[in-house]
Design a protein around this motif. Sequence first.
Motif, PDB file in Angstrom:
ATOM      1  N   GLN A  94      34.486  16.053   7.500  1.00  0.00           N
ATOM      2  CA  GLN A  94      33.652  16.663   6.450  1.00  0.00           C
ATOM      3  C   GLN A  94      32.197  16.229   6.617  1.00  0.00           C
ATOM      4  O   GLN A  94      31.276  16.998   6.360  1.00  0.00           O
ATOM      5  CB  GLN A  94      34.178  16.268   5.066  1.00  0.00           C
ATOM      6  CG  GLN A  94      35.550  16.855   4.738  1.00  0.00           C
ATOM      7  CD  GLN A  94      35.547  18.370   4.696  1.00  0.00           C
ATOM      8  OE1 GLN A  94      34.660  18.980   4.102  1.00  0.00           O
ATOM      9  NE2 GLN A  94      36.523  18.995   5.326  1.00  0.00           N
ATOM     10  N   SER A  95      31.997  14.989   7.050  1.00  0.00           N
ATOM     11  CA  SER A  95      30.619  14.498   7.219  1.00  0.00           C
ATOM     12  C   SER A  95      29.886  15.291   8.294  1.00  0.00           C
ATOM     13  O   SER A  95      28.681  15.519   8.202  1.00  0.00           O
ATOM     14  CB  SER A  95      30.599  12.997   7.537  1.00  0.00           C
ATOM     15  OG  SER A  95      30.810  12.748   8.919  1.00  0.00           O
ATOM     16  N   GLN A  96      30.626  15.722   9.327  1.00  0.00           N
ATOM     17  CA  GLN A  96      29.972  16.523  10.366  1.00  0.00           C
ATOM     18  C   GLN A  96      29.538  17.881   9.805  1.00  0.00           C
ATOM     19  O   GLN A  96      28.435  18.360  10.093  1.00  0.00           O
ATOM     20  CB  GLN A  96      30.910  16.732  11.561  1.00  0.00           C
ATOM     21  CG  GLN A  96      30.229  17.452  12.710  1.00  0.00           C
ATOM     22  CD  GLN A  96      31.185  17.904  13.799  1.00  0.00           C
ATOM     23  OE1 GLN A  96      32.254  17.304  13.997  1.00  0.00           O
ATOM     24  NE2 GLN A  96      30.821  18.950  14.487  1.00  0.00           N
ATOM     25  N   LEU A  97      30.391  18.475   8.984  1.00  0.00           N
ATOM     26  CA  LEU A  97      30.049  19.771   8.391  1.00  0.00           C
ATOM     27  C   LEU A  97      28.845  19.637   7.458  1.00  0.00           C
ATOM     28  O   LEU A  97      27.942  20.485   7.448  1.00  0.00           O
ATOM     29  CB  LEU A  97      31.254  20.334   7.628  1.00  0.00           C
ATOM     30  CG  LEU A  97      32.527  20.542   8.454  1.00  0.00           C
ATOM     31  CD1 LEU A  97      33.661  21.046   7.557  1.00  0.00           C
ATOM     32  CD2 LEU A  97      32.282  21.514   9.593  1.00  0.00           C
ATOM     33  N   ILE A  98      28.831  18.564   6.672  1.00  0.00           N
ATOM     34  CA  ILE A  98      27.709  18.320   5.749  1.00  0.00           C
ATOM     35  C   ILE A  98      26.430  18.090   6.548  1.00  0.00           C
ATOM     36  O   ILE A  98      25.358  18.622   6.221  1.00  0.00           O
ATOM     37  CB  ILE A  98      28.024  17.106   4.844  1.00  0.00           C
ATOM     38  CG1 ILE A  98      29.208  17.417   3.932  1.00  0.00           C
ATOM     39  CG2 ILE A  98      26.797  16.688   4.034  1.00  0.00           C
ATOM     40  CD1 ILE A  98      29.838  16.189   3.278  1.00  0.00           C
ATOM     41  N   PHE A  99      26.549  17.308   7.616  1.00  0.00           N
ATOM     42  CA  PHE A  99      25.416  16.986   8.493  1.00  0.00           C
ATOM     43  C   PHE A  99      24.806  18.266   9.066  1.00  0.00           C
ATOM     44  O   PHE A  99      23.590  18.491   8.976  1.00  0.00           O
ATOM     45  CB  PHE A  99      25.954  16.071   9.606  1.00  0.00           C
ATOM     46  CG  PHE A  99      25.016  15.745  10.728  1.00  0.00           C
ATOM     47  CD1 PHE A  99      24.033  14.775  10.575  1.00  0.00           C
ATOM     48  CD2 PHE A  99      25.162  16.355  11.970  1.00  0.00           C
ATOM     49  CE1 PHE A  99      23.191  14.442  11.630  1.00  0.00           C
ATOM     50  CE2 PHE A  99      24.334  16.028  13.031  1.00  0.00           C
ATOM     51  CZ  PHE A  99      23.341  15.070  12.860  1.00  0.00           C
ATOM     52  N   ASP A 100      25.650  19.130   9.639  1.00  0.00           N
ATOM     53  CA  ASP A 100      25.145  20.362  10.243  1.00  0.00           C
ATOM     54  C   ASP A 100      24.436  21.232   9.201  1.00  0.00           C
ATOM     55  O   ASP A 100      23.351  21.760   9.452  1.00  0.00           O
ATOM     56  CB  ASP A 100      26.294  21.163  10.868  1.00  0.00           C
ATOM     57  CG  ASP A 100      26.857  20.496  12.114  1.00  0.00           C
ATOM     58  OD1 ASP A 100      26.164  19.661  12.712  1.00  0.00           O
ATOM     59  OD2 ASP A 100      28.005  20.818  12.480  1.00  0.00           O
ATOM     60  N   ALA A 101      25.043  21.361   8.038  1.00  0.00           N
ATOM     61  CA  ALA A 101      24.449  22.221   7.002  1.00  0.00           C
ATOM     62  C   ALA A 101      23.157  21.610   6.458  1.00  0.00           C
ATOM     63  O   ALA A 101      22.182  22.335   6.192  1.00  0.00           O
ATOM     64  CB  ALA A 101      25.453  22.421   5.863  1.00  0.00           C
ATOM     65  N   ALA A 102      23.125  20.301   6.308  1.00  0.00           N
ATOM     66  CA  ALA A 102      21.933  19.657   5.745  1.00  0.00           C
ATOM     67  C   ALA A 102      20.737  19.792   6.680  1.00  0.00           C
ATOM     68  O   ALA A 102      19.594  19.915   6.218  1.00  0.00           O
ATOM     69  CB  ALA A 102      22.226  18.186   5.456  1.00  0.00           C
ATOM     70  N   ILE A 103      20.983  19.773   7.975  1.00  0.00           N
ATOM     71  CA  ILE A 103      19.887  19.982   8.935  1.00  0.00           C
ATOM     72  C   ILE A 103      19.289  21.373   8.723  1.00  0.00           C
ATOM     73  O   ILE A 103      18.079  21.556   8.729  1.00  0.00           O
ATOM     74  CB  ILE A 103      20.413  19.815  10.379  1.00  0.00           C
ATOM     75  CG1 ILE A 103      20.764  18.348  10.631  1.00  0.00           C
ATOM     76  CG2 ILE A 103      19.398  20.317  11.395  1.00  0.00           C
ATOM     77  CD1 ILE A 103      21.649  18.135  11.847  1.00  0.00           C
ATOM     78  N   PHE A 104      20.163  22.338   8.498  1.00  0.00           N
ATOM     79  CA  PHE A 104      19.705  23.711   8.255  1.00  0.00           C
ATOM     80  C   PHE A 104      18.953  23.807   6.926  1.00  0.00           C
ATOM     81  O   PHE A 104      17.848  24.354   6.855  1.00  0.00           O
ATOM     82  CB  PHE A 104      20.915  24.649   8.284  1.00  0.00           C
ATOM     83  CG  PHE A 104      20.556  26.097   8.132  1.00  0.00           C
ATOM     84  CD1 PHE A 104      19.851  26.759   9.126  1.00  0.00           C
ATOM     85  CD2 PHE A 104      20.932  26.805   6.995  1.00  0.00           C
ATOM     86  CE1 PHE A 104      19.516  28.100   8.985  1.00  0.00           C
ATOM     87  CE2 PHE A 104      20.605  28.145   6.854  1.00  0.00           C
ATOM     88  CZ  PHE A 104      19.900  28.798   7.847  1.00  0.00           C
ATOM     89  N   TYR A 105      19.518  23.229   5.887  1.00  0.00           N
ATOM     90  CA  TYR A 105      18.876  23.287   4.572  1.00  0.00           C
ATOM     91  C   TYR A 105      17.539  22.541   4.572  1.00  0.00           C
ATOM     92  O   TYR A 105      16.635  22.895   3.822  1.00  0.00           O
ATOM     93  CB  TYR A 105      19.781  22.679   3.496  1.00  0.00           C
ATOM     94  CG  TYR A 105      20.971  23.528   3.098  1.00  0.00           C
ATOM     95  CD1 TYR A 105      21.298  24.686   3.793  1.00  0.00           C
ATOM     96  CD2 TYR A 105      21.769  23.161   2.031  1.00  0.00           C
ATOM     97  CE1 TYR A 105      22.397  25.446   3.431  1.00  0.00           C
ATOM     98  CE2 TYR A 105      22.869  23.924   1.652  1.00  0.00           C
ATOM     99  CZ  TYR A 105      23.180  25.065   2.362  1.00  0.00           C
ATOM    100  OH  TYR A 105      24.256  25.814   2.003  1.00  0.00           O
ATOM    101  N   SER A 106      17.445  21.517   5.396  1.00  0.00           N
ATOM    102  CA  SER A 106      16.209  20.731   5.444  1.00  0.00           C
ATOM    103  C   SER A 106      15.032  21.591   5.900  1.00  0.00           C
ATOM    104  O   SER A 106      13.904  21.383   5.467  1.00  0.00           O
ATOM    105  CB  SER A 106      16.403  19.538   6.387  1.00  0.00           C
ATOM    106  OG  SER A 106      15.216  18.814   6.524  1.00  0.00           O
ATOM    107  N   ARG A 107      15.303  22.562   6.773  1.00  0.00           N
ATOM    108  CA  ARG A 107      14.190  23.323   7.339  1.00  0.00           C
ATOM    109  C   ARG A 107      13.908  24.638   6.617  1.00  0.00           C
ATOM    110  O   ARG A 107      12.979  25.353   6.988  1.00  0.00           O
ATOM    111  CB  ARG A 107      14.436  23.580   8.815  1.00  0.00           C
ATOM    112  CG  ARG A 107      15.522  24.575   9.133  1.00  0.00           C
ATOM    113  CD  ARG A 107      15.445  24.958  10.610  1.00  0.00           C
ATOM    114  NE  ARG A 107      16.422  25.955  10.955  1.00  0.00           N
ATOM    115  CZ  ARG A 107      17.512  25.700  11.691  1.00  0.00           C
ATOM    116  NH1 ARG A 107      17.755  24.490  12.146  1.00  0.00           N
ATOM    117  NH2 ARG A 107      18.354  26.666  11.977  1.00  0.00           N
ATOM    118  N   LEU A 108      14.691  24.979   5.598  1.00  0.00           N
ATOM    119  CA  LEU A 108      14.517  26.284   4.960  1.00  0.00           C
ATOM    120  C   LEU A 108      13.250  26.338   4.116  1.00  0.00           C
ATOM    121  O   LEU A 108      13.004  25.453   3.290  1.00  0.00           O
ATOM    122  CB  LEU A 108      15.731  26.600   4.073  1.00  0.00           C
ATOM    123  CG  LEU A 108      17.027  26.911   4.814  1.00  0.00           C
ATOM    124  CD1 LEU A 108      18.131  27.231   3.816  1.00  0.00           C
ATOM    125  CD2 LEU A 108      16.831  28.075   5.792  1.00  0.00           C
TER     126      LEU A 108
END
Length: 242
Positions: free
Chosen positions: A118-132
């Motif tokens: 789950q941490s990997q999924l959160i990590f990937d999504a947070a990188i995306f959300y960080s740049r929006l």
Amino acid sequence: MADNFDIIAVSPHPDDAEIGCGGTLTQLAELGYRVGIIDLTDGEPTPFNDNPEIRIGESLQAAKILGVERILLDLPNRSLMDSLNARMTLAQVFRQTRPKIVIGMLGMTPQGSPDHYQSQLIFDAAIFYSRLSKWEHHFDNLPPWRIEHIYYYFTARELIPPDLPLQFIVDISKHFEIKKQALLAYKSQFRVHSSYNPPIIDWIEGMGRYFGSLINRKYGEVFYGTKVLNLNLFQYYLSSSK
Ligand SMILES: [Zn+2]
């Protein structure tokens, strides 16, 4: 929380990042880079401990040994899920800390905590959300932060990692002892002759020696990436053999 980290490793529980990439993190800290670990949860309770304060104290001791900074989020241990709240919480910290490089935990650990994947999924999504853009209002008006360099560490628990286009190994021979000491700080987690956990030293020795052997060094840590390199390796080899 201060700004502008060079590199940040994201850890589902305090100790996972140390297991996967503690040698590399301490090496970079020694070189003068600002290095952080974000713990998504406090990791408690666990079989030998039910006092989060003890684990937090151990994690701060481990960070001191490695020479890195540590940020603890308040997401739930054992029920960590890839949720909107978890993604936003981590993205907020990426916007605050503005890391150039981030490293997350890779892969599933079917016999271990489901929090890891789950941490990997959160990590990937947070990188995306960080740049929006146009989402500043969700993040206390913090501007977008684009992270260009995204990698994964691997803890060799149960499964070989999935095929990814890039993998490389960092030589941690000179930093293995520091990594070991950082892990031994987690007295509540790793007992030398426990039937529950494999002896931590055997595990990290074996993992370190295996990955080290692949690059003809004593100890190594492996990293995976999802992109291919834009690098003329032929030129690099020829110039480094001149
Ligand atoms: Zn863990």
